[in-house]
Design a protein around this motif. Structure first.
Motif, PDB file in Angstrom:
ATOM      1  N   LEU A   1       0.811  -1.231  -0.016  1.00  0.00           N
ATOM      2  CA  LEU A   1      -0.064  -0.123   0.110  1.00  0.00           C
ATOM      3  C   LEU A   1       0.880   1.155  -0.084  1.00  0.00           C
ATOM      4  O   LEU A   1       0.498   2.340  -0.839  1.00  0.00           O
ATOM      5  N   LYS A   2       1.961   1.314   0.680  1.00  0.00           N
ATOM      6  CA  LYS A   2       3.154   2.385   0.869  1.00  0.00           C
ATOM      7  C   LYS A   2       3.464   2.612  -0.510  1.00  0.00           C
ATOM      8  O   LYS A   2       3.789   3.664  -1.164  1.00  0.00           O
ATOM      9  N   GLU A   3       3.982   1.620  -1.440  1.00  0.00           N
ATOM     10  CA  GLU A   3       4.318   1.701  -2.515  1.00  0.00           C
ATOM     11  C   GLU A   3       3.445   2.204  -3.405  1.00  0.00           C
ATOM     12  O   GLU A   3       3.834   3.030  -4.387  1.00  0.00           O
ATOM     13  N   MET A   4       2.338   1.826  -3.364  1.00  0.00           N
ATOM     14  CA  MET A   4       1.101   2.480  -4.279  1.00  0.00           C
ATOM     15  C   MET A   4       0.847   3.849  -4.100  1.00  0.00           C
ATOM     16  O   MET A   4       0.586   4.722  -4.928  1.00  0.00           O
ATOM     17  N   THR A   5       1.182   4.246  -2.940  1.00  0.00           N
ATOM     18  CA  THR A   5       1.058   5.561  -2.485  1.00  0.00           C
ATOM     19  C   THR A   5       2.030   6.522  -3.207  1.00  0.00           C
ATOM     20  O   THR A   5       1.756   7.666  -3.747  1.00  0.00           O
ATOM     21  N   VAL A   6       3.466   5.880  -2.906  1.00  0.00           N
ATOM     22  CA  VAL A   6       4.513   6.734  -3.588  1.00  0.00           C
ATOM     23  C   VAL A   6       4.128   6.718  -5.156  1.00  0.00           C
ATOM     24  O   VAL A   6       4.533   7.888  -5.735  1.00  0.00           O
ATOM     25  N   ILE A   7       3.961   5.824  -5.763  1.00  0.00           N
ATOM     26  CA  ILE A   7       3.472   5.643  -7.137  1.00  0.00           C
ATOM     27  C   ILE A   7       2.431   6.553  -7.571  1.00  0.00           C
ATOM     28  O   ILE A   7       2.673   7.298  -8.645  1.00  0.00           O
ATOM     29  N   LYS A   8       1.319   6.759  -6.917  1.00  0.00           N
ATOM     30  CA  LYS A   8       0.476   7.766  -7.240  1.00  0.00           C
ATOM     31  C   LYS A   8       0.760   9.185  -6.869  1.00  0.00           C
ATOM     32  O   LYS A   8       0.427   9.922  -7.785  1.00  0.00           O
ATOM     33  N   LYS A  10       3.832  10.226  -7.158  1.00  0.00           N
ATOM     34  CA  LYS A  10       4.835  10.528  -8.205  1.00  0.00           C
ATOM     35  C   LYS A  10       3.834  10.695  -9.699  1.00  0.00           C
ATOM     36  O   LYS A  10       4.330  11.775 -10.373  1.00  0.00           O
ATOM     37  N   PHE A  11       2.805  10.198  -9.718  1.00  0.00           N
ATOM     38  CA  PHE A  11       1.964  10.268 -10.928  1.00  0.00           C
ATOM     39  C   PHE A  11       1.248  11.543 -10.835  1.00  0.00           C
ATOM     40  O   PHE A  11       1.274  12.216 -11.910  1.00  0.00           O
ATOM     41  N   VAL A  12       0.885  12.023  -9.754  1.00  0.00           N
ATOM     42  CA  VAL A  12       0.025  13.180  -9.512  1.00  0.00           C
ATOM     43  C   VAL A  12       1.042  14.384  -9.710  1.00  0.00           C
ATOM     44  O   VAL A  12       0.732  15.225 -10.466  1.00  0.00           O
ATOM     45  N   ILE A  13       2.372  14.148  -9.474  1.00  0.00           N
ATOM     46  CA  ILE A  13       3.247  15.161  -9.673  1.00  0.00           C
ATOM     47  C   ILE A  13       3.498  15.421 -11.079  1.00  0.00           C
ATOM     48  O   ILE A  13       3.825  16.572 -11.718  1.00  0.00           O
ATOM     49  N   ALA A  14       3.823  14.242 -11.753  1.00  0.00           N
ATOM     50  CA  ALA A  14       4.059  14.314 -13.090  1.00  0.00           C
ATOM     51  C   ALA A  14       2.884  14.929 -13.930  1.00  0.00           C
ATOM     52  O   ALA A  14       3.073  15.544 -14.719  1.00  0.00           O
ATOM     53  N   ARG A  15       1.887  14.574 -13.457  1.00  0.00           N
ATOM     54  CA  ARG A  15       0.585  14.939 -14.117  1.00  0.00           C
ATOM     55  C   ARG A  15       0.425  16.483 -13.671  1.00  0.00           C
ATOM     56  O   ARG A  15      -0.036  17.402 -14.809  1.00  0.00           O
ATOM     57  N   ASN A  16       0.681  17.170 -12.784  1.00  0.00           N
ATOM     58  CA  ASN A  16       0.753  18.557 -12.653  1.00  0.00           C
ATOM     59  C   ASN A  16       1.684  19.296 -13.519  1.00  0.00           C
ATOM     60  O   ASN A  16       1.526  20.347 -13.826  1.00  0.00           O
TER      61      ASN A  16
END
Length: 164
Positions: A1-8, A10-16
């Motif tokens: 779950l922690k890894e999924m949160t980190v990936i999410k 990073k995805f949000v930052i990239a999307r921004n």
């Protein structure tokens, strides 16, 4: 779950970043297009002016001189210089506007150097056009002097013929 949160995250930052890049592109697309159009117009004037100056030959008749002087006035006259200066000022303003936004292909320094190079080219051509105007004036004075000399010579020969 922690890894999924980190990936999410990073995805949000990239999307921004992507959204910010798209917005930045939208803000600079119009000024870039206008800048390119102005640049191409001034560059075309420079190329045409250089071609005209390279093709100049000392005219050997007064009628040609008038055409050359008209060409010079049309290409290098005060109105043309004002238009060039306005276009250069507008390009500088566009560069400042573009510098406020993100630009992916060229740095603001490259854009600025490009315009500075063109400004130097315009200034050089303006200076050369003044020298050309002086040359045309000298040629015109020469023609006036030669024409007066020819008329006087003709009158003198006419009066000598009449005495005979």
């Amino acid at each position: 779950l922690k890894e999924m949160t980190v990936i999410k995250d990073k995805f949000v930052i990239a999307r921004n970043h992507i959204d910010a890049g798209i917005k930045a592109w939208d803000r600079i697309q119009s000024p870039l297009n206008e800048l390119e159009g102005l640049y191409e117009g001034v560059q075309a004037w420079c190329e045409e002016s250089e071609e005209i100056m390279e093709g100049f030959e000392d005219p050997n008749c007064g009628m040609v001189l008038e055409k050359i002087k008209t060409l010079h006035r049309n290409q290098f006259g005060e109105e043309v210089h004002k238009e060039l200066e306005n276009n250069i000022e507008r390009m500088k303003n566009l560069i400042n506007e573009i510098n406020q936004s993100l630009f992916g292909g060229m740095t603001s320094e490259q854009i600025n150097n490009r315009v500075v190079g063109l400004v130097k080219r315009v200034m050089n051509l303006k200076q050369n056009s003044k020298q050309w105007a002086n040359t045309l004036d000298e040629i015109e004075r020469k023609w006036d002097k030669d024409c007066v000399h020819n008329v006087i010579s003709s009158l003198e020969s006419f009066s000598l013929d009449k005495d005979d």
